[in-house]
Design a protein around this motif. Structure first.
Motif, short mmCIF file in Angstrom:
data_model
loop_
_atom_site.label_atom_id
_atom_site.label_comp_id
_atom_site.label_asym_id
_atom_site.label_seq_id
_atom_site.Cartn_x
_atom_site.Cartn_y
_atom_site.Cartn_z
N VAL A 81 0.55 -1.22 0.27
CA VAL A 81 0.53 0.09 0.15
C VAL A 81 0.88 1.17 -0.52
O VAL A 81 1.93 1.06 1.05
N ASP A 82 0.51 1.91 -1.20
CA ASP A 82 1.61 3.43 -0.75
C ASP A 82 0.87 4.90 -0.57
O ASP A 82 0.12 4.97 -1.70
N ALA A 83 0.72 4.71 0.19
CA ALA A 83 -0.59 6.12 1.42
C ALA A 83 1.07 6.92 1.97
O ALA A 83 2.45 6.30 2.68
N LYS A 84 0.66 8.40 2.44
CA LYS A 84 1.05 8.48 3.73
C LYS A 84 0.53 8.21 5.06
O LYS A 84 1.52 8.21 5.88
N TYR A 85 -0.63 7.89 4.78
CA TYR A 85 -1.22 7.52 6.45
C TYR A 85 -1.81 6.21 6.15
O TYR A 85 -2.48 6.28 5.13
N TYR A 86 -2.14 5.63 7.26
CA TYR A 86 -2.35 4.49 6.63
C TYR A 86 -3.58 3.81 7.81
O TYR A 86 -3.33 4.65 9.24
N ILE A 87 -4.71 3.94 7.87
CA ILE A 87 -5.89 3.51 9.44
C ILE A 87 -6.12 2.73 9.13
O ILE A 87 -6.86 2.14 7.95
N LEU A 106 -5.00 16.60 12.33
CA LEU A 106 -4.59 16.35 13.23
C LEU A 106 -2.43 15.59 12.70
O LEU A 106 -2.08 16.29 13.63
N MET A 107 -2.49 15.00 12.38
CA MET A 107 -1.94 14.09 11.92
C MET A 107 -0.65 15.18 11.03
O MET A 107 0.24 14.90 11.48
N GLU A 108 -1.46 15.57 10.27
CA GLU A 108 -0.68 16.79 8.98
C GLU A 108 -0.50 18.72 10.19
O GLU A 108 0.76 18.76 9.86
N SER A 109 -1.09 18.19 11.40
CA SER A 109 -0.24 19.31 12.46
C SER A 109 0.75 19.34 12.81
O SER A 109 1.13 20.42 12.88
N ASP A 110 1.83 17.82 12.80
CA ASP A 110 2.81 18.21 13.32
C ASP A 110 3.56 16.44 12.66
O ASP A 110 2.93 15.72 13.48
N GLU A 111 4.43 16.88 12.82
CA GLU A 111 5.55 15.29 11.74
C GLU A 111 5.38 14.56 13.21
O GLU A 111 6.57 13.49 12.82
N CYS A 175 -8.90 0.68 16.22
CA CYS A 175 -8.78 2.29 14.33
C CYS A 175 -7.74 3.19 14.85
O CYS A 175 -8.36 3.79 15.97
N MET A 176 -6.71 3.03 14.28
CA MET A 176 -5.89 3.52 14.28
C MET A 176 -4.78 4.44 12.99
O MET A 176 -5.14 3.48 11.95
N VAL A 177 -4.69 5.65 12.85
CA VAL A 177 -4.33 6.55 11.99
C VAL A 177 -2.63 5.89 11.96
O VAL A 177 -2.25 6.09 13.87
N VAL A 178 -1.76 5.45 11.26
CA VAL A 178 -0.52 5.58 11.64
C VAL A 178 0.90 6.01 10.62
O VAL A 178 0.45 6.10 9.12
N ARG A 179 1.26 6.95 10.65
CA ARG A 179 2.35 7.70 9.27
C ARG A 179 3.43 6.41 9.02
O ARG A 179 3.62 5.75 9.39
N ALA A 180 3.28 6.19 7.76
CA ALA A 180 3.76 5.22 6.86
C ALA A 180 5.03 4.73 7.50
O ALA A 180 5.69 3.86 7.28
N HIS A 181 6.03 6.28 7.17
CA HIS A 181 7.18 5.49 6.93
C HIS A 181 7.45 5.10 8.30
O HIS A 181 8.41 4.93 8.73
N VAL A 209 11.33 6.73 20.34
CA VAL A 209 12.38 6.94 19.58
C VAL A 209 12.36 8.49 19.75
O VAL A 209 12.30 9.58 18.13
N GLY A 210 10.64 9.21 20.38
CA GLY A 210 10.33 10.51 20.32
C GLY A 210 9.25 10.62 19.68
O GLY A 210 9.06 11.94 19.50
N TYR A 211 8.58 10.27 19.26
CA TYR A 211 7.12 9.93 18.56
C TYR A 211 5.84 10.38 19.35
O TYR A 211 5.95 10.08 21.27
N LYS A 212 5.30 11.20 18.84
CA LYS A 212 3.77 11.00 20.10
C LYS A 212 2.58 10.59 19.59
O LYS A 212 2.69 9.92 18.32
N VAL A 213 1.75 9.45 20.61
CA VAL A 213 0.90 8.93 20.21
C VAL A 213 -0.58 9.78 20.49
O VAL A 213 -0.44 10.90 21.75
N MET A 214 -1.39 10.54 19.79
CA MET A 214 -2.18 10.69 20.00
C MET A 214 -4.19 10.32 19.93
O MET A 214 -4.58 9.39 18.78
#
Length: 340
Positions: A81-87, A106-111, A175-181, A209-214
């Protein structure tokens, strides 16, 4: 950045879930808000694939060769799957109109946000939160997960008390959105978990490793829950206890590892004794089997632990309750997060 549905793929993992696809896929397709909808099938034998081909030709199908379980099933599917975000969306979830928009925005607001989830209400009782995720996942210092809106078996009524945006410890795999990279960079979901607590492990690794979960309470979905394994199934007990212990072993910083695991073993055996006293001997045996399985595969879990980067102290991570949720719930009779 503005909401762009081309960036997002909704991916439903299916294994013999025909009845759920029939009931809930129409709402997902109707309310996809332009996102691609994909069903990844774990070699179902109940007619799911034929149903999808006939009734939903617009839904992309990814056919897996066998039942890889939740974790490896998603790992293999998302490689295609080629996408920026996976739900990641369970097949037994009904969605509301425009549910994807607040999440992706929300994902777009903060990398630095790696994962987020919506409000999860019970499909059968929509005025109450649902067990798997509720209003965002938390964890105590002994590794027991709970949620805003759910402590053990106690579910809160949804009165708008969690209509907010909040950093949490873990987001639900229902149900969760994940940043693909980030998903691929962290190696995806832990395949040895098969199912249960894999999302907590993934979120913990992301936080290490420093990421946030929202959590974003301005998006809402409705989850049936227990569709694959009912809570009364000893296999579920085994997975919960085995994966709960492995979760700690993989992710705890070294100075907190031994004392936490020792106390966790004791509490697991207390739980097993309670099961015996309640006549749930198969569940008690499942706890024993879970500990034996950890010992049998200790070399694997040690190798997985070595891959982790522990940047700081576990209790200081956002979403960690500094006390014992077991003590607060069973001894002090606390029933809501607000009471803690």
């Amino acid at each position: 950045m503005a909401y762009n549905p081309a960036h997002t793929a909704i991916v439903i993992l299916n294994w013999n879930g025909l009845r759920y696809l029939q009931n809930f896929l129409p709402s997902v397709v109707a309310n996809s808000n332009g996102c691609e909808v994909i069903v990844a099938d774990n070699a179902s034998t109940d007619g799911s694939v034929a149903f999808l081909k006939e009734k939903f030709p617009q839904v992309r199908l990814i056919l897996l060769s066998e039942n890889y379980g939740f974790c490896e099933g998603y790992n293999k599917a998302l490689q295609q799957v080629d996408a920026k975000y996976y739900i990641l969306l369970n097949s037994d979830v009904a969605v509301a109109e425009n549910w994807t928009v607040p999440l992706v925005e929300l994902m777009e607001s903060d990398e630095n946000i790696a994962v987020c989830q919506p409000k999860i209400n019970a499909e059968q009782h929509p005025g109450y939160f649902e067990y798997a995720g509720a209003a965002g996942g938390m964890i105590d210092t002994l590794g027991y997960p709970f949620c805003r809106g759910r402590l053990f078996e106690t579910l809160e009524e949804d009165k708008g008390q969690y209509n907010d945006v909040q950093e949490v410890f873990w987001a639900t795999g229902a149900c969760m959105v994940v940043r693909a990279h980030v998903f691929h960079g962290l190696g995806g979901l832990e395949p040895a978990f098969f199912a249960h607590m894999e999302e907590i492990d993934f979120c913990w690794r992301a936080k290490n490793v420093g990421y946030k979960v929202m959590y974003n309470g301005f998006s809402q979905v409705f989850h049936v829950g227990g569709g694959t394994l009912h809570k009364s199934n000893p296999r579920k007990t085994f997975l919960n206890f085995r994966n709960g212990f492995a979760l700690l072993y993989k992710n705890l910083p070294a100075k907190e590892l031994i004392p936490t695991l020792a106390l966790r073993v004791f509490l697991d055996w207390v739980a097993a004794l309670r099961m015996v006293m309640a006549g749930q001997t198969k569940d008690a045996r499942a706890v024993l089997d879970a500990h034996v399985d950890i010992l049998r595969h200790r070399s694997y879990w040690s190798s997985q632990r070595k891959k982790q980067l522990h940047k700081g102290s576990f209790p200081r991570l956002t979403g960690v309750y500094s006390g014992s949720i077991v003590w607060e719930y069973f001894v002090r009779q606390k029933r809501t997060v607000k009471d803690l």
